[in-house]
Design a protein around this motif. Structure first.
Motif, short mmCIF file in Angstrom:
data_model
loop_
_atom_site.label_atom_id
_atom_site.label_comp_id
_atom_site.label_asym_id
_atom_site.label_seq_id
_atom_site.Cartn_x
_atom_site.Cartn_y
_atom_site.Cartn_z
N UNK A 49 0.83 -1.21 0.00
CA UNK A 49 0.00 0.00 0.00
C UNK A 49 0.86 1.25 0.00
N UNK A 50 1.94 1.22 0.78
CA UNK A 50 2.85 2.36 0.79
C UNK A 50 3.52 2.56 -0.55
N UNK A 51 3.89 1.47 -1.22
CA UNK A 51 4.53 1.59 -2.54
C UNK A 51 3.54 2.13 -3.57
N UNK A 52 2.27 1.70 -3.47
CA UNK A 52 1.27 2.22 -4.41
C UNK A 52 1.08 3.72 -4.19
N UNK A 53 1.03 4.14 -2.94
CA UNK A 53 0.90 5.57 -2.66
C UNK A 53 2.12 6.35 -3.16
N UNK A 54 3.30 5.79 -2.96
CA UNK A 54 4.52 6.46 -3.42
C UNK A 54 4.52 6.56 -4.94
N UNK A 55 4.14 5.49 -5.62
CA UNK A 55 4.08 5.51 -7.08
C UNK A 55 3.06 6.54 -7.57
N UNK A 56 1.90 6.59 -6.93
CA UNK A 56 0.88 7.57 -7.32
C UNK A 56 1.37 8.99 -7.08
N UNK A 57 2.07 9.22 -5.99
CA UNK A 57 2.60 10.55 -5.71
C UNK A 57 3.63 10.96 -6.77
N UNK A 58 4.51 10.04 -7.14
CA UNK A 58 5.52 10.37 -8.17
C UNK A 58 4.85 10.65 -9.51
N UNK A 59 3.84 9.87 -9.87
CA UNK A 59 3.14 10.10 -11.14
C UNK A 59 2.43 11.46 -11.13
N UNK A 60 1.79 11.81 -10.01
CA UNK A 60 1.10 13.10 -9.93
C UNK A 60 2.10 14.25 -9.99
N UNK A 61 3.23 14.10 -9.32
CA UNK A 61 4.25 15.16 -9.35
C UNK A 61 4.82 15.33 -10.76
N UNK A 62 5.03 14.24 -11.45
CA UNK A 62 5.52 14.31 -12.84
C UNK A 62 4.51 15.02 -13.73
N UNK A 63 3.23 14.69 -13.60
CA UNK A 63 2.19 15.34 -14.41
C UNK A 63 2.12 16.83 -14.09
N UNK A 64 2.26 17.20 -12.81
CA UNK A 64 2.23 18.61 -12.43
C UNK A 64 3.40 19.38 -13.04
N UNK A 65 4.59 18.81 -12.97
CA UNK A 65 5.77 19.49 -13.54
C UNK A 65 5.61 19.61 -15.06
N UNK A 66 5.09 18.58 -15.71
CA UNK A 66 4.86 18.65 -17.17
C UNK A 66 3.88 19.76 -17.52
N UNK A 67 2.82 19.90 -16.74
CA UNK A 67 1.85 20.97 -16.99
C UNK A 67 2.47 22.34 -16.78
N UNK A 68 3.33 22.48 -15.75
CA UNK A 68 4.00 23.77 -15.55
C UNK A 68 4.91 24.13 -16.71
N UNK A 69 5.65 23.15 -17.23
CA UNK A 69 6.54 23.41 -18.38
C UNK A 69 5.72 23.78 -19.60
N UNK A 70 4.62 23.07 -19.82
CA UNK A 70 3.76 23.39 -20.98
C UNK A 70 3.16 24.78 -20.83
N UNK A 71 2.70 25.15 -19.65
CA UNK A 71 2.14 26.48 -19.43
C UNK A 71 3.19 27.57 -19.66
N UNK A 72 4.42 27.33 -19.17
CA UNK A 72 5.50 28.31 -19.38
C UNK A 72 5.80 28.45 -20.87
N UNK A 73 5.82 27.33 -21.62
CA UNK A 73 6.09 27.41 -23.06
C UNK A 73 5.00 28.17 -23.79
#
Length: 156
Positions: free
Chosen positions: A93-117
């Motif tokens: 359960x902890x690994x699933x939460x960690x994986x979900x957190x990393x995926x959400x953080x990656x999507x957030x950073x991608x959206x910030x880069x796209x918005x800046x572009x």
């Protein structure tokens, strides 16, 4: 003495009586005094042997065997396996939460880069199209004609 055919007369032997030699009494040695609780003194028992002798000593209580330990309802192995399963589920359960957190953080950073572009690209597009749309009097206009370059000299 006696002819051989006659039996030998019985030989009388003297009976010797040996008296035991008494040992001198041992010098009494003072035994160390051990404090004893008054309730802990065992009872003294006397036994009369068949030959009339009396033996006196402390009564020894027979040792009672300990009752067998009751078996637990569950074996230790079963409990350990169950606890291991619970720990494994908690780790998954902890690994699933960690994986979900990393995926959400990656999507957030991608959206910030796209918005800046998009914002930076829009700002550049505004700068380019606004300069061509109207000419301001402050700019310098340079007309380039055919020029001849000969021997490192620019002639016009």
């Amino acid at each position: 003495m006696y002819p051989e055919s006659t039996p030998h007369p019985p030989v009388e032997r003297a009976v010797e009586v040996h008296q035991p030699t008494p040992y001198p009494p041992a010098v009494p040695v003072a035994a160390p005094v051990v404090p004893v609780q008054p309730n802990a003194v065992p009872a003294v028992a006397s036994i009369v042997l068949p030959d009339g002798r009396v033996v006196t000593g402390y009564a020894i209580n027979p040792a009672h065997p300990e009752p067998p330990a009751a078996k637990p309802a569950l074996s230790r192995t079963a409990v350990n396996v169950a606890l291991g399963g619970v720990g494994f589920l908690a780790a998954c359960g902890g690994l699933i939460l960690l994986t979900s957190f990393i995926a959400a953080l990656t999507a957030f950073i991608t959206q910030l880069i796209t918005l800046a572009a998009v914002i930076f690209g829009g700002w550049i597009a505004v700068q380019i199209f606004s300069a061509r749309g109207h000419q301001s009097g402050t700019g310098t206009t340079v007309n380039i004609r055919k020029a001849v370059i000969k021997r490192n000299q620019f002639r016009h």
